[in-house]
Design a protein around this motif. Structure first.
Motif, PDB file in Angstrom:
ATOM      1  N   PHE A  22       0.784  -1.235   0.000  1.00  0.00           N
ATOM      2  CA  PHE A  22       0.000   0.000   0.000  1.00  0.00           C
ATOM      3  C   PHE A  22       0.823   1.297   0.000  1.00  0.00           C
ATOM      4  O   PHE A  22       0.577   2.171  -0.836  1.00  0.00           O
ATOM      5  CB  PHE A  22      -1.009  -0.061   1.164  1.00  0.00           C
ATOM      6  CG  PHE A  22      -1.334   1.223   1.805  1.00  0.00           C
ATOM      7  CD1 PHE A  22      -2.168   2.144   1.169  1.00  0.00           C
ATOM      8  CD2 PHE A  22      -0.823   1.550   3.049  1.00  0.00           C
ATOM      9  CE1 PHE A  22      -2.490   3.344   1.769  1.00  0.00           C
ATOM     10  CE2 PHE A  22      -1.134   2.754   3.642  1.00  0.00           C
ATOM     11  CZ  PHE A  22      -1.959   3.655   3.000  1.00  0.00           C
ATOM     12  N   GLN A  51       2.553   1.639  -3.427  1.00  0.00           N
ATOM     13  CA  GLN A  51       1.546   1.912  -4.461  1.00  0.00           C
ATOM     14  C   GLN A  51       1.143   3.376  -4.445  1.00  0.00           C
ATOM     15  O   GLN A  51       1.169   4.061  -5.466  1.00  0.00           O
ATOM     16  CB  GLN A  51       0.277   1.082  -4.178  1.00  0.00           C
ATOM     17  CG  GLN A  51       0.420  -0.398  -4.364  1.00  0.00           C
ATOM     18  CD  GLN A  51       0.299  -0.764  -5.819  1.00  0.00           C
ATOM     19  OE1 GLN A  51       1.196  -1.367  -6.396  1.00  0.00           O
ATOM     20  NE2 GLN A  51      -0.798  -0.389  -6.441  1.00  0.00           N
ATOM     21  N   THR A  52       0.789   3.845  -3.239  1.00  0.00           N
ATOM     22  CA  THR A  52       0.238   5.192  -3.119  1.00  0.00           C
ATOM     23  C   THR A  52       1.273   6.257  -3.487  1.00  0.00           C
ATOM     24  O   THR A  52       0.973   7.196  -4.226  1.00  0.00           O
ATOM     25  CB  THR A  52      -0.276   5.429  -1.681  1.00  0.00           C
ATOM     26  OG1 THR A  52      -1.037   4.279  -1.304  1.00  0.00           O
ATOM     27  CG2 THR A  52      -1.139   6.647  -1.606  1.00  0.00           C
ATOM     28  N   ASP A 105       1.610   6.209  -7.230  1.00  0.00           N
ATOM     29  CA  ASP A 105       0.433   6.819  -7.863  1.00  0.00           C
ATOM     30  C   ASP A 105       0.590   8.333  -7.875  1.00  0.00           C
ATOM     31  O   ASP A 105       0.402   8.991  -8.893  1.00  0.00           O
ATOM     32  CB  ASP A 105      -0.850   6.495  -7.064  1.00  0.00           C
ATOM     33  CG  ASP A 105      -1.284   5.042  -7.208  1.00  0.00           C
ATOM     34  OD1 ASP A 105      -0.958   4.435  -8.249  1.00  0.00           O
ATOM     35  OD2 ASP A 105      -1.935   4.530  -6.286  1.00  0.00           O
ATOM     36  N   ARG A 126      -6.143   7.178  -8.512  1.00  0.00           N
ATOM     37  CA  ARG A 126      -5.620   5.848  -8.205  1.00  0.00           C
ATOM     38  C   ARG A 126      -5.067   5.824  -6.774  1.00  0.00           C
ATOM     39  O   ARG A 126      -5.190   4.835  -6.071  1.00  0.00           O
ATOM     40  CB  ARG A 126      -4.534   5.439  -9.201  1.00  0.00           C
ATOM     41  CG  ARG A 126      -5.098   4.947 -10.508  1.00  0.00           C
ATOM     42  CD  ARG A 126      -4.551   3.562 -10.878  1.00  0.00           C
ATOM     43  NE  ARG A 126      -4.896   2.531  -9.914  1.00  0.00           N
ATOM     44  CZ  ARG A 126      -5.945   1.731 -10.028  1.00  0.00           C
ATOM     45  NH1 ARG A 126      -6.753   1.823 -11.050  1.00  0.00           N
ATOM     46  NH2 ARG A 126      -6.168   0.803  -9.120  1.00  0.00           N
ATOM     47  N   ASP A 151      -6.166   3.380  -3.902  1.00  0.00           N
ATOM     48  CA  ASP A 151      -5.255   2.496  -3.173  1.00  0.00           C
ATOM     49  C   ASP A 151      -5.370   2.685  -1.663  1.00  0.00           C
ATOM     50  O   ASP A 151      -5.259   1.720  -0.902  1.00  0.00           O
ATOM     51  CB  ASP A 151      -3.809   2.693  -3.645  1.00  0.00           C
ATOM     52  CG  ASP A 151      -3.502   1.846  -4.882  1.00  0.00           C
ATOM     53  OD1 ASP A 151      -4.056   0.733  -4.983  1.00  0.00           O
ATOM     54  OD2 ASP A 151      -2.735   2.293  -5.741  1.00  0.00           O
ATOM     55  N   ARG A 153      -8.536   0.904  -0.824  1.00  0.00           N
ATOM     56  CA  ARG A 153      -8.278  -0.542  -0.841  1.00  0.00           C
ATOM     57  C   ARG A 153      -7.673  -0.994   0.479  1.00  0.00           C
ATOM     58  O   ARG A 153      -8.084  -2.006   1.047  1.00  0.00           O
ATOM     59  CB  ARG A 153      -7.265  -0.885  -1.943  1.00  0.00           C
ATOM     60  CG  ARG A 153      -7.810  -1.129  -3.304  1.00  0.00           C
ATOM     61  CD  ARG A 153      -6.684  -1.585  -4.236  1.00  0.00           C
ATOM     62  NE  ARG A 153      -6.132  -2.876  -3.801  1.00  0.00           N
ATOM     63  CZ  ARG A 153      -6.691  -4.038  -4.093  1.00  0.00           C
ATOM     64  NH1 ARG A 153      -7.782  -4.093  -4.816  1.00  0.00           N
ATOM     65  NH2 ARG A 153      -6.158  -5.168  -3.656  1.00  0.00           N
ATOM     66  N   PHE A 213      -6.926  -3.588  -8.074  1.00  0.00           N
ATOM     67  CA  PHE A 213      -5.494  -3.455  -7.866  1.00  0.00           C
ATOM     68  C   PHE A 213      -4.794  -3.249  -9.202  1.00  0.00           C
ATOM     69  O   PHE A 213      -5.062  -3.963 -10.160  1.00  0.00           O
ATOM     70  CB  PHE A 213      -4.945  -4.711  -7.188  1.00  0.00           C
ATOM     71  CG  PHE A 213      -3.474  -4.646  -6.903  1.00  0.00           C
ATOM     72  CD1 PHE A 213      -3.002  -3.991  -5.777  1.00  0.00           C
ATOM     73  CD2 PHE A 213      -2.553  -5.229  -7.758  1.00  0.00           C
ATOM     74  CE1 PHE A 213      -1.634  -3.921  -5.513  1.00  0.00           C
ATOM     75  CE2 PHE A 213      -1.189  -5.165  -7.507  1.00  0.00           C
ATOM     76  CZ  PHE A 213      -0.736  -4.513  -6.374  1.00  0.00           C
TER      77      PHE A 213
END
Lengths: 207, 229
Positions: free
Chosen positions: B68, B71-72, B75, B83, B87, B90, B113
């Motif tokens: 996480f 990802q963030t 993004d 997105r 995330d 999520r 995802f």
């Protein structure tokens, strides 16, 4: 400037006339989407037949695929710049061996068929007479969907598959780079020999 | 560094398979292949035999959920605010309703995802791949993505909370589990290739190029050379 505009407009007009008058033979055999639908329906129908042996299924699917995929165009694209350097008999042999290789490799999937379905998710014009149809293989028994794009080209009035892009990897590009590597070291004879050996070893079809 | 417009990724170059270190890369590749056939593959086979598919999926979900922060951050670095929000959403949905991330209810409510890493971010900024690089154990990469991996490892928050031995154990489970999920795919890839090294290199570079563009086909920019040679 004026004459340019004149030629541009009259040229455009002429083109529009030709487009309007041209017979629609190009779509007589169905859209690329229809072609992919037909192909996957036909293949899945065979896979779902209960009273056929795996070999019989492979044989049947091979027959179907033959009608939809243009292996000689695919071969030409795979060999790219090297294609022109082959003799006619080498070209013919390459097309045969490459086709055989693909059928051996993909033929193995017949046994692992587990009720997968094909869903068409989109399509787009690629210009210069090519079309891409995007599909998804849905796996009801679990596992992530598999993205498969078909690249089609109009050949002799009907749409033929010329490339598969599986999970974003183009088969043509992938084989091209492998074959270039082999040919850089041993030329076409080396490549043909490797394909022959590989096909003979992995032969799932009787013969 | 030039700032890219936020709504459109800068157009990446068509994939080029620049591999000036091929002899060296092939040696590492050979080594990885040995490690794979003597350690990873047999372990993964055992794993597949013992661990049901549902549990394997749960483990994948769990490790994805831990990504996480990476990802963030990525993004946001790519200007994908939506997105990033997705995330974050999520992470909260899956950590709570998904029982610490073992299940993925977020995907069924539209928060799907989509893998992001710093290599992709660099690519999105227009940084080229640089030469292809095979890393020991980690496998195919390139200069850009290898550098990205260092950044992502630094951005991962787990090392701050988890003791090193557990972390190593977790990484091993992740590796074996992933290897087990792709066991069939890898076997087929080996069978279908004429030159497995080149197969992997080409597939890796095509996939990465497509991931950077967030689209499903890797062929848009390479069309001319690929389909009209």
């Amino acid at each position: 400037m004026k004459s340019f505009r004149f030629w541009a407009t009259s040229g455009l007009f002429a083109m529009l006339c030709i487009l309007a008058l041209a017979p629609r033979t190009t779509f007589a055999t169905g859209s690329p989407r229809d072609v992919v639908r037909e192909l996957s329906d036909a293949v899945i129908a065979v896979l779902q037949e209960k009273n056929l042996s795996a070999d019989a299924k492979r044989e049947k699917i091979r027959g179907i695929v033959q009608g939809y995929v243009d292996f000689s165009t695919m071969s030409r694209l795979v060999l790219a710049r090297n294609w022109a350097s082959l003799s006619d008999s080498q070209k013919a042999e390459f097309v045969e061996e490459f086709k055989q290789h693909l059928s051996v490799v993909y033929g193995k999937n017949v046994e692992s068929y587990n009720n997968e379905k094909v869903q068409i998710t989109g399509d787009r014009d690629e210009g210069r007479g090519d079309w891409t149809v995007q599909t998804k293989i849905i796996r009801p028994q679990g596992g992530a969907d598999i993205l498969v794009d078909y690249r089609l080209r109009q050949i002799d009035g009907s749409w033929k598959v010329i490339d598969l892009i599986i999970e974003r990897v183009s088969l043509v590009s992938n084989f091209r780079s492998q074959f270039q590597e082999v040919m850089a070291n041993g030329g076409i004879e080396k490549l043909l020999q490797l394909l022959r050996e590989k096909n003979a070893a992995g032969q799932p079809l009787k013969s | 560094m030039p700032v890219p417009p936020l709504d459109q990724p800068s157009a990446p170059a068509p994939i080029t398979e620049r591999d000036p270190w091929e002899p060296f890369n092939r040696k590492i590749f050979w080594f990885n292949d040995k490690v794979d056939s003597y350690v990873l593959e047999p372990t993964a086979k055992g794993w597949n035999f013992v661990v049901p598919n549902e549990i394997q999926t749960c483990l994948t979900n769990f490790f994805y959920n831990l990504r996480f922060p990476i990802q963030t951050v990525n993004d946001l670095l790519q200007g994908k605010v939506q997105r990033a929000a997705s995330d974050v959403g999520r992470f909260f949905v899956n950590t709570t309703f998904g029982v610490a991330g073992f299940f993925d209810p977020a995907s069924s409510v539209g928060l799907d995802f989509q893998w992001e890493d710093f290599g992709q971010t660099l690519g999105w900024w227009g940084v080229g791949t640089g030469p292809y690089l095979v890393l020991p154990i980690l496998g195919p990469s390139d200069i850009r993505d290898g550098g990205g991996l260092i950044f992502d490892t630094a951005a991962s928050i787990t090392p701050f909370f988890v003791n090193g031995y557990y972390l190593f154990a977790a990484r091993s489970v992740d590796l074996i589990n992933t290897r087990a999920i792709y066991a069939d795919t890898i076997e087929k890839a080996k069978e279908s290739s004429i030159d497995y090294y080149t197969f992997v290199r080409n597939a890796y570079l095509q996939r990465r190029a497509a991931m950077i563009r967030d689209q499903e086909a890797a062929t848009a920019e390479t069309q001319e050379d690929l389909y009209h040679p």
